[in-house]
Structure formats: C-alpha cells, structure tokens
Design a protein around this motif. Structure first.
Motif, mmCIF file in Angstrom:
data_model
loop_
_atom_site.group_PDB
_atom_site.id
_atom_site.type_symbol
_atom_site.label_atom_id
_atom_site.label_comp_id
_atom_site.label_asym_id
_atom_site.label_seq_id
_atom_site.Cartn_x
_atom_site.Cartn_y
_atom_site.Cartn_z
ATOM 1 N N HIS A 24 0.758 -0.893 0.160
ATOM 2 C CA HIS A 24 0.108 0.055 -0.169
ATOM 3 C C HIS A 24 0.657 1.488 0.118
ATOM 4 C CE1 HIS A 24 -2.889 3.004 1.101
ATOM 5 N NE2 HIS A 24 -3.576 1.976 0.934
ATOM 6 N N LEU B 254 -0.015 0.022 -3.720
ATOM 7 C CA LEU B 254 -1.150 -0.266 -4.083
ATOM 8 C C LEU B 254 -1.989 1.176 -3.572
ATOM 9 C CD1 LEU B 254 -1.392 -3.876 -2.843
ATOM 10 C CD2 LEU B 254 -0.695 -3.098 -5.907
ATOM 11 N N SER B 255 -3.560 1.012 -3.623
ATOM 12 C CA SER B 255 -4.232 1.870 -3.439
ATOM 13 C C SER B 255 -5.561 0.979 -3.186
ATOM 14 C CB SER B 255 -4.757 3.204 -4.256
ATOM 15 O OG SER B 255 -3.552 3.599 -4.508
ATOM 16 N N ASP C 286 -9.196 -0.575 -3.343
ATOM 17 C CA ASP C 286 -10.523 -1.001 -4.051
ATOM 18 C C ASP C 286 -9.588 -1.649 -5.515
ATOM 19 O OD1 ASP C 286 -12.275 -0.433 -2.425
ATOM 20 O OD2 ASP C 286 -12.183 1.456 -2.324
ATOM 21 N N GLU C 287 -8.503 -1.727 -5.171
ATOM 22 C CA GLU C 287 -7.979 -2.178 -6.936
ATOM 23 C C GLU C 287 -8.111 -3.603 -6.933
ATOM 24 O OE1 GLU C 287 -3.442 -1.411 -7.676
ATOM 25 O OE2 GLU C 287 -3.828 -0.014 -6.784
ATOM 26 N N LEU D 227 -6.443 -7.044 -8.088
ATOM 27 C CA LEU D 227 -5.526 -7.477 -8.282
ATOM 28 C C LEU D 227 -5.385 -9.173 -9.361
ATOM 29 C CD1 LEU D 227 -2.913 -7.339 -5.866
ATOM 30 C CD2 LEU D 227 -2.965 -5.440 -7.420
ATOM 31 N N HIS E 253 -9.091 -8.432 -4.577
ATOM 32 C CA HIS E 253 -9.802 -7.262 -4.164
ATOM 33 C C HIS E 253 -8.773 -6.756 -2.853
ATOM 34 C CE1 HIS E 253 -13.195 -7.582 -6.326
ATOM 35 N NE2 HIS E 253 -12.971 -8.408 -6.312
#
Length: 235
Positions: free
Chosen positions: A84, A131-132, A134-135, A137, A144
């Motif tokens: 993150h 990462l942010s 609600d991505e 992968l 999620h």
C-alpha cells in the motif's frame, strides 16, 4: 519453515518462528502474500520452485516479520513487490517505522516476538508497486485490495471472492492459546484497527488466512463474525 496445503492446487501456508506467509497458485503462476522475516527469501524460493514461478509478492504491511524476506525473494525470483502507498516508504526504508501503541498486556508478548526475529538491519526492496484501496489484482480470479488501517496506516487485506479466500495480514489473528479469532495486536491506532476488524467480518469468506495463528478453513465468515460480535463496533 513449515509448509501446509490449505486449498489443494491453490493455497499453501508457510509458517515461520514469528508470523506466516501464503502462496497462491494459478497454474504455474504464484503470488506470495507476505514474505516472512529477514533471510526467509531463499527458503521460500526453494519451496516455490516445486510449485511454479513467483510473479508477485504482496505485502500486507511493513513489519519485518511480513516484509523482511521480500528483497531477497524478489532478487531470486524476479517477482514484483507490492505494498500500500502508505506503507511502501517504510518498507523501502525511506521513513522510520512508527512504533505500536501498546496495551499493557501486549508489551511482554511483543518483547518475546522480537527476541525470536533476526536482529539488526535487513535488506529492503527498492522498487515497490504502490497499491491503493479497491484495486483488483490479477490472481485468484481477481484479488480485491481492502485498505484495513489500524495495525499500520497502510495495512491491507486481500479478498478473493471467486474462491472465498481472505488474507487479513495482522488485522485479524487467531489466538495461540485456544485458536479463537481475535483482532490483531500491536496496533498504531486501536479504533481504526477495530473498524477494520468489523469491516473484514462482513465479507463472505470460507477460508481466512491470518498473519499469526491457524487459518480458519471452512465457514470462516461465521467464525470472524462471532468474534466481531464480542467487540464493540466503532461508532
């Protein structure tokens, strides 16, 4: 390092003296969720070699029992390291790690854990994909990313709805005494940690994989919700 298969063909637990990591397998493509303590990379790579190729290493947070093996493992495998955006600077060593705000009863447990970890500086990955929330992968049918702050500011969980799997990092744990599900300990912000705990309890989960303590395999949602019901929900 102990290796346990949790979902045949897909999921393995890697257990270390402190904490644990997980290998998710999609055919020959592997994703590591956390990378164990420092100097764990070579041992993880040896286990992974019999399963496939490591494509990515997703760190749930910056603590060294989860991120310590990432740099070595990335060098050996060529895998990308993901974390993150709020924890990535700490993993890279650009910012100091903020210390937990301990409950009194947590202090001896933390001291015991620290004694079991390798001492001194540890190698850090220099390149991290940030990462942010609600991505999604590209593994496990869509993983999620759930921002679950409290343990650290950038703690994340990973939810794989297609398989009913949830990786909680240290937002949720299982007690070493009786195996009961509980909120994680050694948090930066207890109120945030409890909010994250309750949020993860709302997910539809069959297999819950914790950073510490035995995973719940089968009807994990019910176990997490029962635990959440015993703690006050954040207002």
């Amino acid at each position: 390092m102990e290796v346990v298969e949790l979902i045949p063909g897909h999921l393995h637990l890697l257990r270390f003296p402190v904490g644990q990591a997980y290998v998710w397998r999609d055919g020959e493509d592997l994703t590591l969720v956390d990378a164990g303590p420092p100097d764990s990379g070579a041992a993880i790579a040896a286990v992974a070699a019999s399963l496939g190729d490591i494509r990515r290493i997703v760190l749930t947070h910056f603590h060294e029992d989860h991120a310590g093996g990432a740099a070595q493992l990335a060098r050996l495998s060529g895998a990308a390291v993901l974390a993150h955006r709020m924890d990535a600077p700490v993993v890279r060593g650009e910012l100091p790690a903020p210390p937990p705000v301990f409950e009194d009863w947590e202090r001896p447990l933390h001291a015991q854990a620290v004694r079991r970890l390798p001492q001194g500086d540890w190698s850090r990955p220099t390149t991290i994909t940030e990462l942010s929330a609600d991505e999604v992968l590209d593994f496990g049918g869509g993983a999620h990313v759930i921002h679950a702050p409290g343990h650290t500011h950038g703690s994340v969980a990973l939810h794989l709805p297609a398989h009913g799997a949830l990786f909680t990092g240290d937002a949720v744990a299982a007690s070493p005494l009786d195996g009961k599900v509980m909120p994680g300990v050694f948090n930066l912000d207890r109120a945030q940690a409890m909010a994250s705990f309750h949020r993860l309890a709302e997910l539809d989960t069959d297999v819950a994989c914790f950073g510490h303590g035995d995973p719940v395999v089968g009807r994990a949602s019910a176990a997490i919700r029962r635990s959440a019901d015993t703690y006050d929900a954040p207002r």
